[in-house]
Design a protein around this motif. Structure first.
Motif, short mmCIF file in Angstrom:
data_model
loop_
_atom_site.label_atom_id
_atom_site.label_comp_id
_atom_site.label_asym_id
_atom_site.label_seq_id
_atom_site.Cartn_x
_atom_site.Cartn_y
_atom_site.Cartn_z
N VAL A 68 16.58 81.68 40.47
CA VAL A 68 16.59 81.37 39.03
C VAL A 68 17.86 80.63 38.66
O VAL A 68 17.85 79.63 37.93
CB VAL A 68 16.45 82.66 38.20
CG1 VAL A 68 16.54 82.34 36.70
CG2 VAL A 68 15.13 83.37 38.51
N MET A 69 18.99 81.11 39.20
CA MET A 69 20.26 80.42 38.97
C MET A 69 20.20 78.99 39.49
O MET A 69 20.71 78.06 38.86
CB MET A 69 21.39 81.19 39.65
CG MET A 69 22.75 80.50 39.59
SD MET A 69 23.33 80.15 37.93
CE MET A 69 23.60 81.80 37.31
N GLY A 70 19.60 78.79 40.66
CA GLY A 70 19.46 77.44 41.22
C GLY A 70 18.68 76.53 40.29
O GLY A 70 19.04 75.35 40.11
N LEU A 71 17.59 77.04 39.70
CA LEU A 71 16.80 76.24 38.77
C LEU A 71 17.60 75.88 37.53
O LEU A 71 17.54 74.74 37.04
CB LEU A 71 15.53 77.00 38.38
CG LEU A 71 14.47 77.20 39.47
CD1 LEU A 71 13.34 78.07 38.97
CD2 LEU A 71 13.93 75.86 39.95
N PRO A 177 27.63 79.59 26.66
CA PRO A 177 26.90 78.70 25.80
C PRO A 177 25.73 79.41 25.13
O PRO A 177 25.06 80.23 25.74
CB PRO A 177 26.40 77.60 26.77
CG PRO A 177 26.37 78.25 28.11
CD PRO A 177 27.46 79.27 28.10
N ALA A 178 25.50 79.11 23.87
CA ALA A 178 24.42 79.77 23.15
C ALA A 178 23.08 79.13 23.48
O ALA A 178 22.93 77.92 23.51
CB ALA A 178 24.69 79.67 21.64
N ARG A 179 22.09 79.98 23.72
CA ARG A 179 20.73 79.51 23.94
C ARG A 179 19.82 80.39 23.10
O ARG A 179 20.08 81.58 22.94
CB ARG A 179 20.35 79.60 25.42
CG ARG A 179 21.16 78.67 26.32
CD ARG A 179 20.80 78.91 27.79
NE ARG A 179 21.49 77.99 28.66
CZ ARG A 179 22.73 78.17 29.11
NH1 ARG A 179 23.41 79.23 28.75
NH2 ARG A 179 23.29 77.29 29.91
N MET A 233 19.83 84.92 30.47
CA MET A 233 21.04 84.71 31.28
C MET A 233 21.72 86.04 31.57
O MET A 233 22.19 86.29 32.69
CB MET A 233 22.02 83.79 30.54
CG MET A 233 21.62 82.32 30.53
SD MET A 233 21.78 81.55 32.16
CE MET A 233 23.55 81.62 32.41
N ASN A 234 21.75 86.93 30.58
CA ASN A 234 22.42 88.22 30.77
C ASN A 234 21.69 89.08 31.80
O ASN A 234 22.34 89.77 32.60
CB ASN A 234 22.52 88.96 29.44
CG ASN A 234 23.55 88.34 28.51
OD1 ASN A 234 24.44 87.61 28.95
ND2 ASN A 234 23.44 88.62 27.23
#
Length: 346
Positions: A68-71, A177-179, A233-234
């Motif tokens: 997931v991090m890679g994507l 960063p906010a998402r 992300m968390n």
């Protein structure tokens, strides 16, 4: 997904690890510390595992979240990125010089700590951890010492850098960063295909690089880019932080303390040397000092990619330089190993 089945003991270790990690994440979040959902679970699991409590995150599960991090990282590639690549040969050359210098300095310290020459060199090499352990063992080094030195260096870099950046950037708002929502979440469905493909192609760090390359192609041609909301992300950082912190299961507190001191000094020495080369990259290429330092930081590519995305510090630039360092080490290390094998015994 095939390979995620675990025994009852492993399941208990996973539940304990994630529960302890959640507590650490909440504590860090409430205290306003940077990267709360990565550093909190990491430190909590590190403390618990050092006490002998069973905590573990199975490798297949870790690989899913690393994918997931890679994507997410590959989705940072944009069509406008091409003009920047022309500057990267300068920073790449400085990176390789910095790697050589920092490895030499750290290896001298490890020799003073009683490491044999082979263990000192392969323990000090900043990256390609699995290859360094295997080659060091083949050359007559101590694989446990090399593995511990490599693992602790990664953890210490993760612990050192975010508070440093946080202090210089002026607070928490500069960190994450906010998402607000998912974008192109269908890309996550490619993970079950990409993980075995990366292994089949014998990629270094296949769980990270195969998804990264696919996402980079889709994003580079402006087809699709994966974005996660803040809670997504968390969750990813929570699992990956718990996985990193649970690596030292079974080590006695006294032995851990000794290795922590040795690795702490070696890591600080390496960071001091690399900071000089980071300043040179900042002056010659024009990237920020934080970007240059994170690109040269002596951590693993997966962990540094996590920091780059979570801290929003030019993830593509950072990932490129860590990939270059890892590939270079994997190419050079076998020749270095042969030279060490030919040397007369000390």
């Amino acid at each position: 997904m095939k390979g995620i089945r675990v025994s009852a003991e492993s399941a208990k270790g996973l539940v304990t690890s994630l529960a302890v990690g959640a507590v650490g994440g909440v504590v860090f979040h409430l205290t306003g510390l940077p990267l709360a959902w990565m550093l909190g679970p990491l430190i909590a699991n590190l403390l618990i595992s050092a006490k002998g409590i069973n905590v573990s995150v199975p490798e297949p599960l870790r690989n899913v979240f690393l994918a997931v991090m890679g994507l997410v990282l590959g989705s940072q590639v944009t069509p406008q990125l091409a003009h920047r690549v022309l500057d990267w040969p300068i920073s790449a050359a400085l990176l390789l010089l910095g790697v050589a210098a920092s490895t030499a300095v750290a290896s001298v310290w490890y020799r003073r700590c009683g490491f044999d020459p082979v263990s000192a060199w392969f323990g000090a090499a900043p990256g390609a951890m699995t290859a360094m352990i295997l080659l060091g063992d083949k050359c007559g080094g101590d694989p446990q010492r090399i593995a511990i030195a490599q693992s602790l260096r990664i953890i210490l870099v993760i612990l050192f850098l975010p508070p440093l950046f946080w202090a210089f950037e002026g607070g928490e708002n500069a960190i994450e960063p906010a998402r607000s929502a998912f974008e192109h979440g269908w890309m996550l469905l490619s993970i079950p295909l990409l993980l075995p493909l990366g292994r089949r192609l014998r990629m270094p760090s296949p769980a990270l690089l195969a998804p990264l390359l696919m996402a980079a192609l889709l994003s580079g041609f402006d087809i699709a880019s994966l974005a996660l909301p803040e809670w997504g992300m968390n969750v990813m950082l929570w699992v990956l932080g718990s996985a990193i912190g649970s690596r030292f299961q079974g080590m006695t507190r006294k032995l851990f303390g000794r290795y922590l001191w040795q690795s702490g000094v070696a890591t600080l020495l390496a960071l001091m040397v690399l900071a000089i080369f980071a300043e040179l990259i900042h002056q010659t290429v024009g990237v920020g000092r934080d970007v240059a330092l994170l690109a040269l930081a002596p951590g693993g590519i997966g962990e540094m990619a996590i920091l780059a995305v979570a801290l929003n510090i030019d993830p593509v630039f950072v990932a490129f330089h860590h990939l270059l360092r890892m590939v270079t080490l994997m190419v050079v290390a076998p020749f270095w190993a042969r030279w060490l094998l030919r040397r007369p015994s000390s």
